[in-house]
Design a protein around this motif. Structure first.
Motif, PDB file in Angstrom:
ATOM      1  N   ALA A 108      -4.182 -24.667  -9.300  1.00  0.00           N
ATOM      2  CA  ALA A 108      -4.281 -24.022 -10.612  1.00  0.00           C
ATOM      3  C   ALA A 108      -2.873 -23.707 -11.097  1.00  0.00           C
ATOM      4  CB  ALA A 108      -5.115 -22.752 -10.519  1.00  0.00           C
ATOM      5  N   THR A 128     -12.019 -25.676  -6.530  1.00  0.00           N
ATOM      6  CA  THR A 128     -11.526 -24.592  -7.366  1.00  0.00           C
ATOM      7  C   THR A 128     -12.023 -24.830  -8.786  1.00  0.00           C
ATOM      8  OG1 THR A 128      -9.521 -24.465  -6.030  1.00  0.00           O
ATOM      9  CG2 THR A 128      -9.436 -23.449  -8.212  1.00  0.00           C
ATOM     10  N   LEU A 130     -12.636 -22.888 -12.938  1.00  0.00           N
ATOM     11  CA  LEU A 130     -12.407 -21.794 -13.862  1.00  0.00           C
ATOM     12  C   LEU A 130     -13.672 -20.962 -13.973  1.00  0.00           C
ATOM     13  CD1 LEU A 130     -10.490 -20.497 -15.976  1.00  0.00           C
ATOM     14  CD2 LEU A 130     -11.540 -22.011 -17.655  1.00  0.00           C
ATOM     15  N   LEU A 142     -10.723 -17.430 -11.418  1.00  0.00           N
ATOM     16  CA  LEU A 142     -10.953 -18.666 -10.676  1.00  0.00           C
ATOM     17  C   LEU A 142     -11.990 -18.422  -9.592  1.00  0.00           C
ATOM     18  CD1 LEU A 142      -7.292 -19.981 -10.174  1.00  0.00           C
ATOM     19  CD2 LEU A 142      -8.959 -20.668 -11.916  1.00  0.00           C
TER      20      LEU A 142
END
Length: 178
Positions: A108, A128, A130, A142
């Protein structure tokens, strides 16, 4: 599998160094869009989510190869996830490696007012994404699939972490996976 979701969140452009620290905090308010224009080098910049912005490509190009797989990071915006907006206080773009699969490492990238300030964590993590419900103008949420959790299961354990802009730095709320 590469994520290509593009949630409608916002962020902005500016220069600052990110410093992450850990703290425990509550939830956040859903994000909202900006309608004002920002400026980059005196040139007006349209506000709104733009995962094709040149600053993203510059940030990706500045990263060393992913240290575990030694793979280069993908520069294809079709594989990016995030809410980068040059008008938001804090935003993110989640990238993956070239030739990625569903479990490949993601990183990220954080941006303050459209300027790249660093990665959310020192190391990349698979799975991962959002967390739109925990993201606001100054906070990026996250969700990380917890290591050791079933990565093919829809009920796998997740870790939720927020990164909040606080004046001159980013504060980490929660503990990212190790």
């Amino acid at each position: 599998m590469v994520r290509i979701a593009r949630p409608a969140l916002v962020l902005c452009a500016g220069l600052v160094v990110a410093v992450a620290g850990c703290a425990d905090d509550g939830g956040s308010t859903p994000t909202h869009a900006h309608s004002a224009a920002a400026t980059t080098s005196g040139v007006p910049t349209a506000c709104g989510v733009d995962l094709t912005a040149p600053v993203i490509q510059s940030a990706v190009a500045a990263l060393p190869a992913e240290p575990v797989t030694h793979a280069a990071w993908s520069t294809d915006p079709r594989g990016f996830e995030g809410n980068f907006d040059p008008c938001a206080t804090l935003s993110t773009v989640i990238i993956t490696v070239q030739g990625a699969t569903g479990s490949s490492p993601n990183q990220a990238l954080l941006f303050h007012k459209g300027s790249y300030i660093g990665t959310a964590t020192p190391e990349a993590h698979g799975f991962t994404s959002l967390d739109v419900d925990r993201t606001t103008d100054d906070t990026v949420g996250l969700t990380y699939k917890t290591p050791g959790s079933c990565n093919a299961c829809t009920d796998g354990t997740v870790t939720q972490v927020q990164f909040r802009w606080e004046g001159q730095k980013v504060r980490t709320i929660g503990t990212p996976p190790k």
